[in-house]
Write an enzyme that holds these catalytic residues in place. Structure first.
Site: not given
Length: 633
Positions: A310, A347
């Protein structure tokens, strides 16, 4: 000495890093204990350690330091954590009061690694054959558990999924908004992007309330998925922790060695490059070691097959916020032998404005291709011309071809947990996040969505038919493109969040998958199955190489004309070779004809039920307005 807790015959060794002057081990005789039964002062520093006899698996423990004696601290390496309550239960917890000690403070659990892995078959699916399914464990199971998810495996198999990408399943506190005591105190942290303990599976996703049960239940789920041919990828949040801003709650890291674990400004506050109050100091040697050790543990002991990082751009920053060309933590991850076969997905952006899609520094990392999402949406929903769509169909060479990259660097997606569902993407022109308690200010404002003349649900047949076809168009583009496709759970049968595009705090019907939609929207589900089967049958669609234009692909314009890349909204893609396919795309408002290459072409798939079935050599094929047709010989 290895950090963490290690059972060695009749003794148990405790090792923790801290810059404190003195440090104590706290042992508890019950999960609900208000006070420890034993306190043992540890020796050493900054690597504090002690060995204790008579301590066994299942014992609960914490630490405290001389800096703030009244503050209990979790072990950053705790492999299991116990809360003395069930999911969402708040009895005895005061809103606006962070917990520092007592029965409601989470406790670490001493564990052993025993589990019967016999009979497990790890899939080891090549990246080019991977079909990712992003899912929230609690959301997909309607508020269920690790074991409940096993019941959904036949659905994933029938769809053709090869990997589940779980949203965070590492220990977090769903009551964090209650503890903040602000406007959102009645809401829960549903998504879980707020990690308390990186090594510990989420305890309240276990069916059993027994301390440490989550480890066995998680492993049971992994084994079941593997034996069904499905890999497990974990969404892992190393960019920040649950301890919030500099004056936020203390659970672990801040109380042990704040500068080692957090980026800190000269005035003592935190830079917020994660958008969540703090920024993990990922390239500090201590934090870097924790990250690598954590990944090794999940890969080796929990049998996880991959990780999605993330806001991974945070992992590439130095203490001044500058992007590093060769981030030490990324180099360490890629150099770790235990992670050699593990799938790594970034990401590749962060809240400071970094955007590294196509340029993330890891050699082995693929990344979420946000450009794919945006360009595909703009083409179908906003009438953009064909040029960028063709680039995305062909594997996004503009982003990944440099430095020897391949289409497999691109994780293609049209939707994810973060944003509209597929059905909402074609039903809502604007977000509807009022239920989040932020006056509809949260969530992405620009969604490249369309509602076809009516905002939200409707029974008007023309609009419903158009929305169904548009969902099929978006799915077809996803699965016909080179790269690695990712489908968001429930999109295969039209799941809705009623226009909420940021449902991080909705533990209710907004976030939970309504399985009645599977029958209601059976046509969309069967179409998605057909698409995935088509992709698996035709290796050219999932090749790890870019098209060269030299005998492997030909671009065809409507009615025998050359493609006008700047103005056309229709395109033919003739994939040549042993595995020939013809993909015809028409996003004009009228039907368009395409002259077919030599051969006997038959319609394999169409997003429009009125498309023809076959066409002979050198004939013309009529592609209905706003549709995709796939032909094969």
């Amino acid at each position: 000495m290895k950090l963490g807790v290690h059972i060695r015959k009749e003794e148990t060794q405790f090792v923790v890093h801290s810059r404190a002057n003195r440090l104590w081990l706290l042992l508890f005789d019950s999960a609900d204990a208000e006070t420890p039964t034993r306190e043992i002062e540890m020796t050493g520093g900054p690597l504090w350690h002690t060995t204790v006899s008579g301590v066994h698996s299942g014992t609960l423990y914490l630490y405290r330091t001389d800096a703030v004696p009244e503050q209990w601290l979790l072990d950053p390496y705790a492999r299991a954590v116990h809360f003395s309550r069930s999911w969402g239960e708040s009895a005895g917890i005061e809103p606006g009061q962070h917990i520092r000690t007592g029965r409601h403070f989470p406790k670490g659990i001493i564990t052993d690694d025993h589990f019967d892995w016999r009979g497990e078959k790890r899939p080891e699916t090549p990246l080019e054959k991977t079909i990712i399914y992003e899912a929230h464990l609690r959301g997909l199971t309607g508020g269920g558990t690790y074991l409940d998810f096993i019941e959904k495996i036949p659905h994933l198999q029938s769809l053709g999924i090869t990997a589940v990408e779980f949203m965070p399943v590492m220990e977090f506190n769903e009551l964090e908004f209650l503890l903040e005591g602000a406007a959102r105190k009645h809401l829960l942290n549903f998504w879980g992007y707020s990690t308390l303990a990186f090594f510990a599976p989420m305890s309240r996703y276990a069916a059993s309330r027994e301390p440490g049960a989550a480890i066995t239940e998680f492993k049971t789920l992994v084994k079941a998925l593997h034996n069904a041919g499905i890999e497990v990828i974990l969404d892992i949040v190393f960019n920040h922790t649950a301890e919030g801003p500099f004056n936020g709650p203390v659970y672990s890291f801040r109380g042990l060695d704040e500068p080692a674990y957090y980026m800190i400004k000269p005035d003592g506050t935190y830079p917020d490059w994660s958008g969540c109050g703090n920024t993990f100091n990922c390239n500090h040697p201590i934090a870097k070691q924790l990250i690598v050790d954590c990944l090794k543990y999940w890969a080796q002991e929990m049998h996880v097959d991959g990780f999605r990082f993330d806001l991974a751009t945070v992992l590439c920053r130095d203490p001044d916020g500058e992007l590093l060309e060769h981030p030490p933590v990324i180099k360490a991850i890629e150099a770790e032998p235990a992670l050699k076969k593990i799938k790594l997905i970034a990401e590749a952006w962060d809240a400071l404005g970094g955007y590294q899609v196509g340029s993330f520094p890891g050699k082995r990392f693929s990344d979420w291709n946000g450009r794919f999402r945006d360009d595909v949406r703009r083409f179908w929903n906003e009438g953009e011309t064909i040029g960028l769509l063709a680039t995305r169909l062909a594997g996004s060479a503009d982003l990944y071809q440099h430095n020897g990259g391949s289409p497999l660097k691109s994780i293609n997606f049209v939707t994810s947990h973060d944003g509209f569902t597929l059905a909402d993407l074609v039903s809502y022109a604007i977000r509807h996040n009022e239920a989040n308690g932020e006056e509809n200010r949260d969530g992405e404002k620009q969604n490249n969505s369309v509602n076809f003349g009516f905002e939200g649900p409707t029974d008007e047949e023309t609009i419903c038919a158009r929305r169904l076809k548009q969902q099929k168009n978006l799915l077809a583009t996803l699965f016909l493109s080179r790269g690695v496709p990712m489908l968001t759970a429930g999109d295969e049968f039209g799941r809705t969040q009623s226009g909420n595009n940021n449902a991080y705090c909705q533990d209710n019907g907004i976030s939970r998958v309504d399985w009645s939609f599977l029958e209601k929207n059976r046509e969309l589900f069967e179409f998605t199955r057909q698409l995935i089967a088509l992709r698996k049958k035709h290796p050219a669609l999932c090749s790890g190489k870019f098209y060269t234009g030299e005998g492997d692909v030909e671009w065809i314009g409507e009615e025998g004309l050359s493609v006008d890349w700047q103005h056309d909204r229709a395109l033919g893609m003739h994939i040549k070779g042993k595995d020939e396919l013809l993909i015809l795309i028409n996003n004009e408002a009228v039907d368009l004809s395409f002259e077919l290459p030599e051969g006997n072409w038959n319609l394999i798939l169409s997003t429009d039920p009125l498309a023809g079935s076959s066409a002979s050599s050198n004939s013309v094929f009529l592609v209905p307005a706003h549709s995709v047709c796939v032909l094969g010989e």
